[in-house]
Scaffold this active site. Structure first.
Site, PDB file in Angstrom:
ATOM      1  N   ASN A   7       0.874  -1.178   0.000  1.00 39.37           N
ATOM      2  CA  ASN A   7       0.000   0.000   0.000  1.00 39.37           C
ATOM      3  C   ASN A   7       0.911   1.228   0.000  1.00 39.37           C
ATOM      4  O   ASN A   7       1.468   1.602   1.026  1.00 39.37           O
ATOM      5  CB  ASN A   7      -0.886  -0.040   1.257  1.00 39.37           C
ATOM      6  N   ARG A  91      -2.459  -2.101  -3.589  1.00 41.26           N
ATOM      7  CA  ARG A  91      -3.667  -1.311  -3.368  1.00 41.26           C
ATOM      8  C   ARG A  91      -3.594  -0.070  -4.259  1.00 41.26           C
ATOM      9  O   ARG A  91      -2.621   0.694  -4.199  1.00 41.26           O
ATOM     10  CB  ARG A  91      -3.751  -0.887  -1.909  1.00 41.26           C
ATOM     11  N   HIS A 180     -12.631   3.163  -0.138  1.00 43.64           N
ATOM     12  CA  HIS A 180     -12.660   2.121   0.909  1.00 43.64           C
ATOM     13  C   HIS A 180     -13.388   0.859   0.411  1.00 43.64           C
ATOM     14  O   HIS A 180     -13.883   0.073   1.206  1.00 43.64           O
ATOM     15  CB  HIS A 180     -13.415   2.584   2.179  1.00 43.64           C
ATOM     16  N   ARG A 241     -11.286  15.927   7.090  1.00 40.92           N
ATOM     17  CA  ARG A 241     -12.048  16.309   5.894  1.00 40.92           C
ATOM     18  C   ARG A 241     -13.453  16.745   6.291  1.00 40.92           C
ATOM     19  O   ARG A 241     -14.073  16.141   7.169  1.00 40.92           O
ATOM     20  CB  ARG A 241     -12.164  15.133   4.929  1.00 40.92           C
ATOM     21  N   GLU A 385      -8.088  -5.008   5.209  1.00 42.07           N
ATOM     22  CA  GLU A 385      -7.924  -4.710   3.787  1.00 42.07           C
ATOM     23  C   GLU A 385      -6.770  -5.493   3.182  1.00 42.07           C
ATOM     24  O   GLU A 385      -6.831  -5.909   2.034  1.00 42.07           O
ATOM     25  CB  GLU A 385      -7.726  -3.191   3.596  1.00 42.07           C
TER      26      GLU A 385
END
Ligand code: ADP
Length: 399
Positions: A7, A91, A180, A241, A385
């Site tokens: 990742n 990823r 996601h 965010r 993940e």
């Protein structure tokens, strides 16, 4: 099969070597501050001590070289040679409309990923560098790209189109993509399996509440809507965010504060969310809970606003699916924040949901946290993940 999951961010790289047979990780770690002074690699073999080495990493190729060296190290390594790493799963943040599923990487795929750079200018170029570096160092090893956006590609147009002139979709592919996806897919599947129900028959809402946060609606095994958009900025109030705001606020702030578009975007991405709303208490929910507990009114308001937004999205997705069988919480806050779960579920009495306090206090395992007679089940499913990426990689290469 030993699968190396990579990742790759702009200045960091997370890795995990996973045995796809046992589904256990063999070693994992993190390279930080790539291309910046003070770079370091942390490496933890499953049956050994965590070690941290401060060493120069001018670029991602050097970072990956160090990862491979750690994995094959005579003393602390977990494989004898690189030939024992059978595949690499990468990823990738944005696959645009091109990728509705994971894919084996070749030159064509590299080009197609590059074509999505516009849609994720901070992430995709870093992901591509990760692939190139791996290919340079392990040119015989098959590689697979697993996209954050792929799971959401089943959304119908009525869910992914914005109320904007159609030409922007035609010219630039401006639409909702969602992120996601690997987590939403993994968690929703696992929830069905854990409940002993058929995935294809269920209506599931997944709340991935981490530093980045998103909700998705999964009906009959397919994502039909999700809260993040063209970029990860839309939807829930996140760590830093803003999530959904009136878009006119951007122009208003630009005028009032004399800011350029980049500065406004920086505020919305990095200085907003629970961090900004709390008056900069923290982007970490542990700090916010503590401050709220000590009477900090802004921290209390922030947690209220966060929970309320999650509850509203759940309500919207119940409407979109005309019902819901299971609601899942996952990621840092979703897995650990029992008080967040409690407060969100307090909005859901209309679904016949009641929380089992004892179950809600559990940590680190798949668990149903609603009472036995709750009509809608509420679960905590720790996301994984890396394992999901390893599964996709091994499935594609076996096929
Ligand atoms: P990401 O992968 O998006 O960086 P994570 O899923 O790891 O984020 O979530 C990180 C967040 O989880 C932290 O910022 C913190 O707010 C939250 N978190 C971690 N532990 C706890 C806890 N015990 N209680 C509440 N929130 C927690």
């Amino acid at each position: 099969m030993n699968i190396l999951v990579i990742n790759c961010g702009s200045s960091s790289l997370k890795f995990q070597l996973i045995d796809s047979g046992t589904e256990k990780w063999i070693a994992k770690g993190l390279c930080e501050r790539i291309g910046i002074e003070g770079s370091r690699i942390t490496y933890t073999p499953a049956e050994g001590e965590k070690e941290e080495t401060v060493t120069p990493m001018p670029d991602h190729t050097e970072a990956i070289r160090l990862v491979l060296e750690a994995l094959t190290n005579e003393k602390t390594g977990v494989v004898k040679s690189l030939s024992e790493i059978n595949a690499v799963g990468h990823r990738i943040v944005h696959g645009g409309e091109k990728f509705a599923s994971s894919t084996v990487i070749d030159d064509e795929v590299m080009k197609a990923i590059e074509a999505c750079n516009d849609l994720a200018p901070l992430h995709n170029p870093a992901n591509l560098i990760g692939i190139r570096s791996c290919r340079e160092l392990m040119d015989q090893t098959p590689m697979v790209a697993v996209f954050d956006t792929a799971f959401h590609q089943t959304m119908p147009a009525k869910a992914y189109m914005y109320g904007l002139p159609y030409e922007y979709y035609e010219k630039y592919k401006v639409r909702k993509y969602g992120f996601h996806g690997t987590s939403h897919s993994y968690v929703s599947k696992r929830a069905a399996e854990f409940l002993g129900e058929k995935y294809e028959d269920m209506k599931i809402i997944v709340c991935h509440l981490g530093n980045g946060a998103s909700v998705s609606a999964v009906q009959n095994g397919k994502c039909i809507d999700t809260s993040m958009g063209l970029t990860p900025l839309e939807g829930l109030i996140m760590g830093t965010r803003s999530g959904d705001i009136d878009p006119a606020i951007m122009e208003f702030l630009a005028h009032k504060e004399g800011l350029g578009i980049d500065e406004v975007m920086n505020i919305l991405n990095k200085k907003s969310g629970v961090y900004g709303l709390s008056g900069n208490v923290s982007s970490d929910f542990r700090d916010l809970e503590k401050a709220a507990g000590e009477g900090n009114e802004k921290a209390k308001l922030t947690l209220d606003a966060f929970d309320y937004r999650v509850a509203k999205y759940i309500g919207a997705y119940v409407a979109a699916m005309n019902g819901v069988d299971a609601i899942c919480f996952t990621a840092g806050v979703g897995e650990n924040g029992s008080t967040t779960r409690e407060r969100v579920c307090a909005y859901l009495g209309y679904l016949g949901i009641e929380l089992d306090k004892e179950a809600n206090a559990k940590r680190g395992e798949d668990v149903v946290i609603s009472t036995q007679d709750s009509k809608t089940k509420v679960l905590v499913i720790p996301t994984n993940e890396e394992l999901a990426i390893a599964r996709e990689t091994s499935a594609l290469l076996k096929a």
